[in-house]
Design a protein around this motif. Structure first.
Motif, mmCIF file in Angstrom:
data_model
loop_
_atom_site.group_PDB
_atom_site.id
_atom_site.type_symbol
_atom_site.label_atom_id
_atom_site.label_comp_id
_atom_site.label_asym_id
_atom_site.label_seq_id
_atom_site.Cartn_x
_atom_site.Cartn_y
_atom_site.Cartn_z
ATOM 1 N N ASN A 126 0.815 -1.215 0.000
ATOM 2 C CA ASN A 126 0.000 0.000 0.000
ATOM 3 C C ASN A 126 0.853 1.271 0.000
ATOM 4 O O ASN A 126 0.324 2.367 0.189
ATOM 5 C CB ASN A 126 -0.916 0.016 1.218
ATOM 6 N N GLY A 127 2.160 1.110 -0.170
ATOM 7 C CA GLY A 127 3.049 2.269 -0.162
ATOM 8 C C GLY A 127 3.639 2.588 1.187
ATOM 9 O O GLY A 127 4.358 3.587 1.336
ATOM 10 N N ASP A 128 3.339 1.763 2.204
ATOM 11 C CA ASP A 128 3.898 1.991 3.529
ATOM 12 C C ASP A 128 5.394 1.669 3.545
ATOM 13 O O ASP A 128 5.910 0.925 2.716
ATOM 14 C CB ASP A 128 3.204 1.102 4.564
ATOM 15 N N GLY A 129 6.074 2.211 4.534
ATOM 16 C CA GLY A 129 7.492 1.918 4.723
ATOM 17 C C GLY A 129 8.103 2.878 5.713
ATOM 18 O O GLY A 129 7.472 3.845 6.153
ATOM 19 N N ILE A 130 9.344 2.585 6.109
ATOM 20 C CA ILE A 130 10.115 3.483 6.969
ATOM 21 C C ILE A 130 11.281 3.994 6.133
ATOM 22 O O ILE A 130 12.058 3.210 5.585
ATOM 23 C CB ILE A 130 10.619 2.758 8.223
ATOM 24 N N PHE A 131 11.402 5.304 6.035
ATOM 25 C CA PHE A 131 12.388 5.939 5.170
ATOM 26 C C PHE A 131 13.351 6.759 6.034
ATOM 27 O O PHE A 131 12.995 7.219 7.113
ATOM 28 C CB PHE A 131 11.691 6.838 4.149
ATOM 29 N N TYR A 132 14.576 6.955 5.537
ATOM 30 C CA TYR A 132 15.526 7.718 6.338
ATOM 31 C C TYR A 132 16.521 8.461 5.451
ATOM 32 O O TYR A 132 16.808 8.060 4.325
ATOM 33 C CB TYR A 132 16.256 6.817 7.329
ATOM 34 N N THR A 133 17.035 9.556 5.999
ATOM 35 C CA THR A 133 18.070 10.366 5.358
ATOM 36 C C THR A 133 19.156 10.640 6.389
ATOM 37 O O THR A 133 18.858 11.052 7.512
ATOM 38 C CB THR A 133 17.496 11.699 4.866
ATOM 39 N N VAL A 134 20.403 10.441 6.005
ATOM 40 C CA VAL A 134 21.537 10.668 6.893
ATOM 41 C C VAL A 134 22.425 11.748 6.302
ATOM 42 O O VAL A 134 22.777 11.696 5.121
ATOM 43 C CB VAL A 134 22.351 9.373 7.102
ATOM 44 N N THR A 135 22.765 12.748 7.114
ATOM 45 C CA THR A 135 23.753 13.756 6.731
ATOM 46 C C THR A 135 24.916 13.670 7.719
ATOM 47 O O THR A 135 24.903 12.847 8.640
ATOM 48 C CB THR A 135 23.154 15.168 6.749
ATOM 49 N N GLU A 136 25.895 14.539 7.546
ATOM 50 C CA GLU A 136 27.062 14.470 8.423
ATOM 51 C C GLU A 136 26.746 14.855 9.853
ATOM 52 O O GLU A 136 27.504 14.533 10.778
ATOM 53 C CB GLU A 136 28.183 15.351 7.889
ATOM 54 N N ASN A 137 25.601 15.522 10.103
ATOM 55 C CA ASN A 137 25.273 15.911 11.486
ATOM 56 C C ASN A 137 23.812 15.666 11.863
ATOM 57 O O ASN A 137 23.342 16.191 12.859
ATOM 58 C CB ASN A 137 25.628 17.373 11.735
ATOM 59 N N SER A 138 23.077 14.875 11.063
ATOM 60 C CA SER A 138 21.685 14.587 11.421
ATOM 61 C C SER A 138 21.215 13.300 10.758
ATOM 62 O O SER A 138 21.809 12.828 9.775
ATOM 63 C CB SER A 138 20.764 15.744 11.004
ATOM 64 N N VAL A 139 20.162 12.740 11.318
ATOM 65 C CA VAL A 139 19.472 11.610 10.706
ATOM 66 C C VAL A 139 17.978 11.856 10.856
ATOM 67 O O VAL A 139 17.511 12.265 11.921
ATOM 68 C CB VAL A 139 19.879 10.266 11.352
ATOM 69 N N THR A 140 17.243 11.659 9.776
ATOM 70 C CA THR A 140 15.790 11.810 9.789
ATOM 71 C C THR A 140 15.149 10.474 9.455
ATOM 72 O O THR A 140 15.533 9.823 8.475
ATOM 73 C CB THR A 140 15.322 12.863 8.772
ATOM 74 N N VAL A 141 14.194 10.066 10.287
ATOM 75 C CA VAL A 141 13.448 8.831 10.065
ATOM 76 C C VAL A 141 11.986 9.209 9.863
ATOM 77 O O VAL A 141 11.424 9.984 10.640
ATOM 78 C CB VAL A 141 13.586 7.866 11.256
ATOM 79 N N ARG A 142 11.383 8.656 8.798
ATOM 80 C CA ARG A 142 9.983 8.986 8.475
ATOM 81 C C ARG A 142 9.183 7.691 8.321
ATOM 82 O O ARG A 142 9.542 6.818 7.531
ATOM 83 C CB ARG A 142 9.926 9.817 7.199
ATOM 84 N N TRP A 143 8.155 7.568 9.135
ATOM 85 C CA TRP A 143 7.274 6.404 9.082
ATOM 86 C C TRP A 143 6.046 6.722 8.227
ATOM 87 O O TRP A 143 5.373 7.734 8.441
ATOM 88 C CB TRP A 143 6.776 6.030 10.464
ATOM 89 N N VAL A 144 5.744 5.895 7.250
ATOM 90 C CA VAL A 144 4.465 5.907 6.530
ATOM 91 C C VAL A 144 3.854 4.544 6.832
ATOM 92 O O VAL A 144 4.310 3.510 6.328
ATOM 93 C CB VAL A 144 4.656 6.107 5.021
ATOM 94 N N THR A 145 2.816 4.512 7.660
ATOM 95 C CA THR A 145 2.437 3.234 8.248
ATOM 96 C C THR A 145 0.945 3.177 8.560
ATOM 97 O O THR A 145 0.196 4.132 8.304
ATOM 98 C CB THR A 145 3.270 2.994 9.531
#
Length: 845
Positions: free
Chosen positions: A608-627
């Motif tokens: 259905n398009g759900d998932g856990i996505f993430y982006t990592v930079t040199e000083n941060s991490v972002t986690v995004r849940w579509v669930t």
């Protein structure tokens, strides 16, 4: 925002278990029940692995030969008579019935054959067994409960179990405030691990049996777990050998399912393992064989299958070799045994007395709180307990009825009030429906009293417990008590790169004292935009109740520690140790080290398009849940969390989220320090909202020991930090104070904390066992030295010294040998000019 400032204990009681098995071949005999041990999951194992480890003190290492060749502490009056456990209560039979009873009688010099000196297995077991004798537990869970509220004697409780009726003995909870109060002085002070998988560990255990490793005139007993079924190998000691004809266990089953007690040893019992007609622990050339191949020596095990089991009155010998074998090879669980320290003189300063009527006790979490605002409707600070915590199965509060009167030690709440100043105290009942028909009931009565007997009774009676809601019964009171206070005003200045040590001081209160550091997080405004794009999709172990791992290119500060890796749960949380955990409510958040933007029973549906996505930079991490929710793919939830290298935490919630869901949000370190439940938590519709958390900077590398010594190494010059320290006295009353920690600047012209081409990076992995990778940039190229320091600043290993490195990035592998125990160490890199850098590392064995 709700500020949560004290959690009494972390409870180790969520496990997987196997069915019970009666291994008695006589169908008419007493049942010999195996299967009452619950195997810890990854979260609990991390806490068990972190227990202090007892090793042989240096003064004993030259005198171990003076130990007697045999010892049996079950013959001392401190060991109670052998009994038969009921149901799957083996862990409480060993941990409470044998070990705790022994240690309390050892402490007092009393006779354990008397009911007034024994302690009941089912007082703890019936909180941990979900209301069924078919469910097992661990000794850790029982010791947690005793630590948090004490335990009555068998005489006060009415027996080892609360009834002889098989339909109620595993269900009933103790009724009556006076009974709870009678046991509150009895506590577990400390739980210790003794690793026994090596000859050195075995010598430690034998010395513990002999004199507790501290010179006492007698020693202790310990508990352990192993597999009892099918493949376990039982035999008898051969003719013409010591203790001939007595039962010996040479191998355990490869599935751990039973808890037992070691009470002594004999270095001379023997059996012919390789059938060569000889008994030896040495090869033909006189070399000591690996311990798992030994044929001589064994421990004496006391079982909980009655005196009729075995031919030695309920005991059997266990080959030393099983201590070193893996579980798959037939060894004991973790190659370790567990011991406790106890006390019987704890004196609560404040009691809560309550009567609660409810039909489904497993839906309730009962705790206490206080607010200095006497007009408050709910507490400012709360105190959790390891019992009355959604336990006991689908029964009424008492087990055989809905009404239960009980008592709680709420002394720690005095930490937040002033002597003689009125405050409002609360009994808090948090209801959470388990998916079936919801229970019904109320807080019938509530009062608090001090040690002098001054009682304050709440006028709020019959407070209805509402579905999926926390309700409170409050009472106004003031008490006169002696509170500890920290006397330090200024801390000595630290020199960067040099070991620092300073002992804090306290007055008043009642010693002995324990110290810790408080890390205060504040909820702040989140001004960032919702992160709508992500670089990668996270691979998780399962779309339901699963987790995935993200390695960070920076060290993320959280509650005074640095982390280079996070674990993301499908249920909407971030953890820092591997494994899934059920974190779905505000109470769950308080119990674990977690960052939880949206904790609920979630499940992703990738189709259905759900998932856990993430982006990592040199000083941060972002986690995004579509669930979505478990078994409810039509639910639409989208939320995100960003962590920054400067410790900031941000929560985001998408637009048009499905409403009406019970959920929790907040951050916690899972210990008795501050947790913060976010202002968004459990809102009916958080769509479009966002919030953030921040805390003060901290001099990482500086730690406060339990005995009040601030020590370590920091490599940042010319800076200052506010450190919040807490001292807790013997009655669990605390005092807090903010002290400023500073480092000198310009002390050493060659020292530099940040040099563009000379850098020591954080080791990876960290924590580690037994090896870790240490990376560094050698700068312009020079001779370097890399050393390992302990927390006292002593060099304990040299990785390399005065070695030439070319300009650029390098890494080395360092392995902690057997002489290193779990704990905090420091790595120091220094070049030929004297320039140095320090990093803190953690060894977790």
């Amino acid at each position: 925002m709700k500020q949560i400032t004290m959690i009494l204990l972390t409870v180790l009681t969520t496990f997987a278990f196997g069915e019970l098995i009666n291994v008695n071949p006589d169908p008419n005999g007493e049942p010999w029940i195996a299967g009452g041990w619950k195997m810890p999951d990854a979260e609990e194992m991390a806490k068990i692995d972190a227990l202090p480890k007892l090793t042989l003190p240096e003064r004993y290492k030259k005198s171990v030969k003076s130990l007697p060749y045999q010892l049996d502490n079950s013959q001392l009056m401190y060991f109670r008579p052998i009994f038969n456990q009921m149901g799957g209560s083996c862990a409480q039979a060993s941990g409470v019935g044998y070990v705790y009873t022994y240690e309390m009688n050892s402490l007092n010099g009393t006779d354990a054959s008397l009911p007034e000196n024994q302690f009941p297995t089912h007082y703890t077991y019936n909180y941990l067994n979900e209301g069924s004798g078919e469910i097992g537990s661990t000794y850790f869970g029982g010791w947690d409960i005793i630590n948090g509220g004490g335990i009555p004697t068998v005489a006060e409780y009415g027996g080892l179990w609360p009834s002889t009726d098989v339909n109620t003995m595993n269900v009933l909870w103790m009724d009556g405030f006076d009974k709870y109060k009678s046991g509150m002085g009895n506590r577990v002070v400390e739980v210790m691990t003794i690793p026994v998988g090596t000859p050195e560990g075995l010598e430690t255990l034998k010395q513990y049996f002999n004199d507790y490793c501290d010179g006492s005139d007698h020693g202790g007993v310990v508990t352990f777990s192993a597999g009892v079924y099918e493949t376990w190998m039982q035999s008898v000691l051969p003719v013409d050998t010591e203790n001939e004809g007595q039962k010996v266990i040479l191998k355990w089953h490869n599935e751990v399912n039973h808890a037992m007690t070691f009470v002594g040893y004999n270095d001379s019992i023997r059996w012919d393992l390789n059938y060569d007609g000889k008994y030896s622990n040495y090869d033909s050339e006189g070399n000591l064989l690996p311990m798992k191949e030994w044929e001589i020596g064994g421990l004496l095990m006391a079982n909980s299958w009655g005196a009729g089991w075995s031919n030695t009155g309920g005991t059997a010998w266990v080959a030393y070799r099983t201590l070193a074998q893996t579980v798959d090879e037939g060894g004991i669980w973790t190659n370790s045994v567990y011991a406790i320290k106890v006390r019987d003189d704890f004196e609560p300063s404040l009691y809560a007395k309550a009567t609660v009527s409810f039909s489904e006790r497993n839906e309730l979490k009962i705790y206490a709180g206080v607010s200095t605002d006497t007009t408050a409707a709910e507490p400012e600070h709360t105190l959790l307990f390891p019992h009355f915590n959604r336990q006991g199965g689908t029964y009424g509060m008492a087990g055989d009825g809905n009404i239960l009167e009980f008592g709680l030690d709420i002394s720690p709440l005095l930490s937040y009030v002033e002597p003689g100043v009125p405050a409002k105290f609360f009994l808090c009942v948090d209801h959470k429906e388990d998916g079936t028909a919801s229970g019904r009931g109320n807080i019938s009565s509530f009062s608090i009293s001090d040690a002098a007997g001054n009682e304050f009774v709440s006028s709020e009676t019959g407070v209805t417990i509402l579905k999926n809601t926390t309700v409170h019964s409050g009472v106004y009171a003031s008490f006169n008590f002696d509170s500890p206070s920290i006397t330090d005003e200024l801390l000595p200045e630290a020199v960067p790169g040099e070991f620092y040590s300073y002992a804090l001081s306290v007055q008043n209160g009642s010693g002995p004292y324990s110290w810790d550091t408080i890390f205060e997080y504040q909820e702040i405004e989140n001004t960032e935009l919702y992160p709508t794009s992500s670089d990668s999709i996270l691979s998780v172990t399962n779309d339901d109740d699963g987790y995935g791992k993200i390695d960070l290119p920076f060290s993320f500060p959280f509650y005074g520690e640095l982390f280079d890796r996070i674990y993301v749960l499908t249920d909407g949380s971030i953890k820092f140790d591997e494994g899934f955990e059920y974190i779905r409510s505000e109470g769950d958040i308080m119990a674990y080290r977690t960052i939880t933007p949206y904790g609920a029973d979630l499940m992703t549906y990738p189709e259905n398009g759900d998932g856990i996505f993430y982006t990592v930079t040199e000083n941060s991490v972002t986690v995004r849940w579509v669930t979505s929710m478990w078994e409810l793919p039509e639910v639409d939830l989208e939320f995100a969390c960003t962590l920054y290298s400067d410790s900031r935490i941000e929560f985001f919630y998408g637009d048009n989220l499905t409403t009406g869901i019970s959920w929790g949000s907040g951050i916690s370190n899972g210990k008795s320090t501050d947790a913060v439940i976010s202002s968004t938590s459990n809102l009916n519709d958080p769509s479009g909202l966002k919030t953030a958390f921040a805390t003060n900077d901290y001099p990482y590398g500086i730690v406060l020991s339990e005995d009040g010594v601030l020590s370590g190494i920091t490599n940042i010059p010319g800076n200052s930090w506010d450190i919040n320290v807490r001292v807790t006295d013997d009655r669990s009353i605390s005092a807090l104070k903010t002290l400023t920690f500073t480092t000198a600047s310009g002390i050493d012209d060659d020292f530099s904390a940040v040099v563009s081409d000379f850098e020591l990076y954080q080791n990876y992995p960290n924590p580690f066992n037994p090896s870790t990778i240490i990376s560094f940039n050698s700068g312009s190229g020079s001779n370097l030295s890399l050393k390992i320091f302990n927390s006292s600043g002593e060099v304990v290993d040299t990785v390399f010294e005065n070695r030439k490195f070319e300009k650029g990035y390098h890494s080395v592998k360092w392995t902690a040998g057997s002489k290193f125990t779990s704990g905090t160490y420091f790595i120091g890199l220094k070049d030929g000019s004297g320039m140095s850098m320090i990093r803190k590392i953690s060894l977790l064995k």
